[in-house]
Scaffold this motif. Structure first.
Motif, mmCIF file in Angstrom:
data_model
loop_
_atom_site.group_PDB
_atom_site.id
_atom_site.type_symbol
_atom_site.label_atom_id
_atom_site.label_comp_id
_atom_site.label_asym_id
_atom_site.label_seq_id
_atom_site.Cartn_x
_atom_site.Cartn_y
_atom_site.Cartn_z
ATOM 1 N N ILE A 152 28.374 118.362 111.106
ATOM 2 C CA ILE A 152 28.437 117.808 109.755
ATOM 3 C C ILE A 152 28.797 116.326 109.828
ATOM 4 C CG2 ILE A 152 29.625 117.958 107.534
ATOM 5 C CD1 ILE A 152 30.059 120.963 108.197
ATOM 6 N N GLY A 153 27.965 115.491 109.206
ATOM 7 C CA GLY A 153 28.180 114.047 109.262
ATOM 8 C C GLY A 153 28.814 113.457 108.019
ATOM 9 N N SER A 154 28.845 114.211 106.918
ATOM 10 C CA SER A 154 29.440 113.694 105.679
ATOM 11 C C SER A 154 29.846 114.856 104.783
ATOM 12 C CB SER A 154 28.451 112.780 104.943
ATOM 13 O OG SER A 154 27.297 113.522 104.556
ATOM 14 N N LEU A 155 30.698 114.560 103.810
ATOM 15 C CA LEU A 155 31.149 115.560 102.839
ATOM 16 C C LEU A 155 30.579 115.198 101.469
ATOM 17 C CD1 LEU A 155 34.907 115.960 103.841
ATOM 18 C CD2 LEU A 155 32.917 117.219 104.679
ATOM 19 N N PRO A 156 30.196 116.196 100.656
ATOM 20 C CA PRO A 156 29.605 115.912 99.335
ATOM 21 C C PRO A 156 30.682 115.532 98.316
ATOM 22 C CG PRO A 156 29.777 118.278 99.657
ATOM 23 C CD PRO A 156 30.236 117.641 100.941
ATOM 24 N N ARG A 157 30.272 114.825 97.318
ATOM 25 C CA ARG A 157 31.200 114.455 96.244
ATOM 26 C C ARG A 157 31.700 115.679 95.495
ATOM 27 N NH1 ARG A 157 28.006 109.303 93.494
ATOM 28 N NH2 ARG A 157 28.112 107.902 95.326
ATOM 29 N N GLN A 158 30.838 116.719 95.463
ATOM 30 C CA GLN A 158 31.206 117.932 94.718
ATOM 31 C C GLN A 158 32.431 118.637 95.294
ATOM 32 O OE1 GLN A 158 28.175 117.001 95.869
ATOM 33 N NE2 GLN A 158 26.549 118.298 94.992
ATOM 34 N N ILE A 159 32.917 118.178 96.425
ATOM 35 C CA ILE A 159 34.056 118.845 97.050
ATOM 36 C C ILE A 159 35.282 118.821 96.134
ATOM 37 C CG2 ILE A 159 35.045 116.840 98.271
ATOM 38 C CD1 ILE A 159 35.352 118.782 100.710
ATOM 39 N N GLU A 160 35.313 117.857 95.190
ATOM 40 C CA GLU A 160 36.456 117.778 94.280
ATOM 41 C C GLU A 160 36.554 118.999 93.359
ATOM 42 O OE1 GLU A 160 36.347 114.792 91.169
ATOM 43 O OE2 GLU A 160 34.167 114.633 91.384
ATOM 44 N N LYS A 161 35.459 119.779 93.255
ATOM 45 C CA LYS A 161 35.482 120.979 92.421
ATOM 46 C C LYS A 161 36.348 122.090 93.020
ATOM 47 C CE LYS A 161 30.785 120.219 90.638
ATOM 48 N NZ LYS A 161 29.406 120.793 90.558
ATOM 49 N N MET A 162 36.652 121.982 94.310
ATOM 50 C CA MET A 162 37.379 123.058 94.994
ATOM 51 C C MET A 162 38.880 122.872 94.777
ATOM 52 S SD MET A 162 35.010 123.119 98.428
ATOM 53 C CE MET A 162 35.460 124.789 98.924
ATOM 54 N N LYS A 163 39.297 123.002 93.541
ATOM 55 C CA LYS A 163 40.647 122.657 93.122
ATOM 56 C C LYS A 163 41.732 123.528 93.764
ATOM 57 C CE LYS A 163 39.288 119.473 90.191
ATOM 58 N NZ LYS A 163 39.556 118.039 90.453
ATOM 59 N N CYS A 164 41.372 124.726 94.186
ATOM 60 C CA CYS A 164 42.385 125.631 94.754
ATOM 61 C C CYS A 164 42.529 125.487 96.269
ATOM 62 C CB CYS A 164 42.037 127.080 94.425
ATOM 63 S SG CYS A 164 42.163 127.480 92.674
ATOM 64 N N LEU A 165 41.706 124.651 96.876
ATOM 65 C CA LEU A 165 41.682 124.565 98.335
ATOM 66 C C LEU A 165 43.027 124.072 98.878
ATOM 67 C CD1 LEU A 165 39.429 125.197 100.363
ATOM 68 C CD2 LEU A 165 38.993 122.738 100.526
ATOM 69 N N ARG A 166 43.556 124.837 99.846
ATOM 70 C CA ARG A 166 44.829 124.472 100.488
ATOM 71 C C ARG A 166 44.646 124.123 101.958
ATOM 72 N NH1 ARG A 166 48.572 129.507 98.343
ATOM 73 N NH2 ARG A 166 48.179 129.196 96.104
ATOM 74 N N GLU A 167 43.637 124.724 102.590
ATOM 75 C CA GLU A 167 43.428 124.476 104.023
ATOM 76 C C GLU A 167 41.958 124.165 104.267
ATOM 77 O OE1 GLU A 167 43.685 126.866 108.307
ATOM 78 O OE2 GLU A 167 44.784 127.617 106.567
ATOM 79 N N LEU A 168 41.698 123.008 104.875
ATOM 80 C CA LEU A 168 40.332 122.580 105.165
ATOM 81 C C LEU A 168 40.261 122.154 106.633
ATOM 82 C CD1 LEU A 168 37.456 121.868 104.305
ATOM 83 C CD2 LEU A 168 38.306 119.638 103.523
ATOM 84 N N ARG A 169 39.449 122.886 107.411
ATOM 85 C CA ARG A 169 39.315 122.612 108.840
ATOM 86 C C ARG A 169 37.913 122.066 109.117
ATOM 87 N NH1 ARG A 169 43.673 124.695 111.444
ATOM 88 N NH2 ARG A 169 42.675 124.103 113.412
ATOM 89 N N LEU A 170 37.859 120.818 109.573
ATOM 90 C CA LEU A 170 36.586 120.152 109.842
ATOM 91 C C LEU A 170 36.590 119.514 111.230
ATOM 92 C CD1 LEU A 170 36.245 118.500 106.321
ATOM 93 C CD2 LEU A 170 34.626 120.147 107.280
ATOM 94 N N ASP A 171 37.401 120.021 112.128
ATOM 95 C CA ASP A 171 37.492 119.431 113.459
ATOM 96 C C ASP A 171 36.190 119.626 114.243
ATOM 97 O OD1 ASP A 171 38.863 121.942 112.939
ATOM 98 O OD2 ASP A 171 39.033 122.186 115.096
ATOM 99 N N ASP A 172 35.935 118.693 115.143
ATOM 100 C CA ASP A 172 34.760 118.711 116.024
ATOM 101 C C ASP A 172 33.448 118.723 115.245
ATOM 102 O OD1 ASP A 172 36.022 118.805 118.742
ATOM 103 O OD2 ASP A 172 36.935 120.590 117.890
#
Length: 738
Positions: free
Chosen positions: A190-210
């Motif tokens: 994955i090279g980028s994150l979408p703007r829509q990610i702000e909709k995930m209001k309940c997100l507590r843990e996000l793992r994007l390593d490697d």
């Protein structure tokens, strides 16, 4: 044949009070048919077997709530499983599943579904109708995208694992999962994150390593509930100051990037407890880090920290810090004296930091439990080290110590010492004061004698003494009754030291001698080590294994590579707990007939042996099942040939030759007389009966060994015609494979 009553007797009430049966680790290739008759079964555990398919009879278990079948060879989830209306939990990770059936959507009560580490390439669109699903694990597959409606219907989904797939973009349908708490997308592209990610209001843990990320969208900083953000192994050179908007952020992982600094605004992340910055390009730690009052763990190892300003004095203000990792900053040279006030610090790692003396600040850290000083240039420790009264572990590996630091012997809480790869020749008598010492690594030093002083540290559980020059073990080693793990690789023992067998509680023994003197024999006394689980004897010159090795009935891993073994003892296959067996680099031609008894064997290596039974191409496959089946079938053929040989010999022996043959076969008079007096048998039948009796007496011989012994006995009687015919039978049988 397994009967229903036998299986029912093994059931029990598991979590939730569900009627459960556990058939894990049984080497099953097929599920017992009797299982389908226990119609009130609520939970089945089939992990770690060799099952390829789940039969359609599973539909009989209408009360089933949970099934776990991880670590098998299952290729698909059967449609019959999708007819179980009460099913809430499916665990099918570590199989060979390529496709998910759309009929899974029938499981309206399903809450947990795990299919990690399979070969799944897509998720069916109907999957989104699993309205009650809360946890979905699809890590380690071949997914490239997800159904567009996954966020429209799956409101209950809380945890989604998509790590180690083939996503080359962030799957935007995920952003519609408004109740998602944990999302894993590590090890994709994955090279980028979408703007829509702000909709995930309940997100507590996000793992994007490697992944391939180098920037974050501003919308990410609007996830106000985010507590853990893992961005290790990407391409970041910096992080925006807006990171401070994540006021609930507790853990931030930025290891293995190209970071040269942190933004000043990091100091406003007041909830931050763990900060990972290892493996970057930092030349100093930002002063702002010293303002993170909640910080408990700071990792800045493997950077380019160097000079007097590399560690700011503000770090001493971190009153909650318990772990400080500075390893592999080769130009650091020292740490500020101001750090001496950090009495709450429990672990400090300053290995490979070019230290020539122990920093004065370290001796003031009276609450420290773990100190790693490995790969420096230390040759002594100051007396002040005795103030570290809570120290439990110290690592001094790869320094320049000529003597064991006596001051350590007064740290009575010490449990683990690693002083390997130094220049020690002896230990001080004071080492016996370490009444809690459990582990010590003295490998790669200059010991010529085993230090008797160590034999009085009776709490020792693990002792590593590899790569020294010791030639014997003292009698007093029997005092070490608690020792479970012993390593003596590459030393100067003339023979295998029998005093090892005094240590009857050993679980792990490593006696490989790649560079040391080689053992030729293994003593029968090895049988005293009845609790042994791991035995490493590679790179010796052992010619024969004692029969008594079979008494080590708990052995799970056995390494005998690079020895001089030509065969294995008859009792070898009694080691039924073996999971890994390395016989590579020996002189073995035939594998044991009972190899199939080792049904727990997962790793098997016979490379570099002149194996002809089974053929080389089969032996090299490393799978005990096919090898065993071939060996057994070969043995059956050879046994049939032996009986044909005995039948031919019985027809062509005269009485005088028979009497002499009986003598050479060592048949006793008392065994011969009853057969000879049996008038219901012809002379030929009497001879053949006695030959078969001889075979039963010699049942421990393989069929080929029995053939050779039989032919040899006839040769001693001087019966060339019969022998030539038997040899011809052998050649003919080999050609036809009977």
């Amino acid at each position: 044949m397994t009967v229903v009553a036998d299986l029912r007797s093994t059931t029990f009430r598991g979590p939730g009070g569900w009627l459960t049966i556990n058939l894990s680790d049984n080497g099953l290739k097929k599920i017992p048919d009797a299982l389908w008759e226990i119609d009130d079964l609520e939970c089945i555990i089939l992990d770690n077997n060799d099952i390829k398919s789940i039969p359609s009879q599973i539909r009989k278990l209408q009360s089933l709530h949970a099934i776990s079948m991880k670590h098998n060879r299952i290729e698909e989830i059967p449609s019959a499983l999708c007819e179980l209306p009460s099913l809430q939990y499916i665990e099918c990770s570590h199989n060979k599943i390529k496709k998910l059936s759309s009929r899974i959507s029938n499981l309206k009560e399903l809450v947990h579904f795990f299919a990690n580490n399979n070969e799944i390439e897509s998720v069916p669109d109907d999957f989104v109708h699993l309205w009650k699903l809360e946890v979905l694990g699809l890590n380690g597959n071949k997914l490239r995208d997800l159904p567009q409606d996954i966020g429209t219907f799956m409101d209950s989904l809380r945890i989604l694992g998509l790590c180690e797939n083939r996503f080359d973009y962030f799957p935007t349908p995920v952003t519609k999962l408004k109740n998602l708490i944990t999302l894993g997308l590590s090890r994709n592209k994955i090279g980028s994150l979408p703007r829509q990610i702000e909709k995930m209001k309940c997100l507590r843990e996000l793992r994007l390593d490697d992944n391939l990320l180098s920037t974050l969208p501003k919308q990410l900083y609007r996830l106000m509930d985010l507590e853990e953000l893992v961005l290790c192994g990407n391409e970041f050179t910096s992080i925006d100051g807006e990171i401070c908007m994540l006021q609930k952020l507790r853990s931030l992982g930025l290891n293995r990037n190209q970071m040269t600094d942190l933004p000043e605004e990091i100091k406003y992340c007041s909830a931050l407890q763990i900060l990972g910055l290892e493996g970057n390009q930092l030349t100093k730690i930002n002063e702002a880090v010293g303002c993170l009052e909640s910080l408990t763990e700071l990792y800045v190892g493997n950077n380019k920290l160097g000079g007097i300003d590399a560690i700011p004095t503000s770090i001493s203000h971190l009153s909650s810090l318990t772990v400080f990792h500075l390893m592999d900053n080769a130009e650091l040279g020292d740490i500020p004296i101001e750090l001496k006030v950090m009495n709450q610090l429990q672990e400090i790692y300053i290995g490979n930091t070019h230290l020539k003396n122990l920093p004065r600040a370290v001796c003031s850290l009276v609450g420290v439990h773990v100190i790693d000083l490995s790969e420096n240039e230390l040759y002594r420790l100051p007396k002040d080290v005795i103030s570290l009264t809570y120290l439990r572990k110290i690592v001094l590996r790869k320094n320049r110590f000529i003597e064991f630091p006596t001051a350590l012997c007064h740290l009575t809480e010490l449990e683990e010492v690693d002083i390997s790869n130094n220049l020690l020749q002896y230990l001080p008598s004071e080492i016996r004061f370490l009444k809690r010492l459990r582990e010590i690594d003295l490998s790669k030093n200059n010991f010529k004698d085993f230090p008797i002083e160590l034999c009085f540290v009776t709490t020792l559980n693990k002792l590593l003494f590899n790569d020294n020059h010791i030639t014997n073990l003292p009698f007093q080693i029997q005092n070490l009754t608690e020792i479970r793990h012993l390593e003596l690789r590459n030393n100067g023992f003339a023979t295998f030291p029998i005093r090892i067998c005094f240590l009857r509680n050993l679980r792990v023994l490593d006696y490989e001698q790649r560079y040391g003197r080689k053992a030729i024999t293994l003593p029968e006394n090895i049988a005293e080590l009845k609790d042994l689980e791991v035995l490493k004897l590679g790179n010796n010159r052992i010619k024969h294994l004692p029969e008594s090795l079979a008494n080590c009935s708990h052995l799970r891993r056995l390494s005998l590579h690079a020895n001089d073994l030509a065969d294995l003892p008859a009792t070898f296959c009694d080691l039924v707990e073996l999971e890994a067996l390395d016989l590579s680099g020996n002189h073995i031609e035939q594998l044991p007939v009972k190899l199939g008894d080792l049904n727990k064997l997962q790793f098997f290596n016979v490379d570099g042996n002149p194996v002809n039974n089974p053929p080389r191409e089969l032996a090299d496959c490393g799978q005990v099942g096919p090898i065993s089946r071939y060996v057994v079938s070969t043995e059956e053929r050879e046994e049939k040939l032996l009986h044909l040989m005995m039948e031919y010999a019985s027809r062509n022996l005269d009485v005088d030759d028979f009497n002499r043959t009986c003598a050479k076969l060592r048949l006793q008079y008392d065994d011969i007389v009853p057969v000879a007096k049996n008038k219901s048998l012809s002379e030929q039948e009497q001879i053949e009966t006695l030959f078969k009796f001889w075979r039963r007496v010699n049942k421990d011989l393989t069929a080929v060994e029995a053939q050779n012994k039989f032919i040899h006995a006839l040769d001693l009687v001087d019966l060339p015609k019969i022998i030539s015919q038997l040899l011809a039978m052998r050649i003919y049988a080999k050609a036809l494979k009977l």
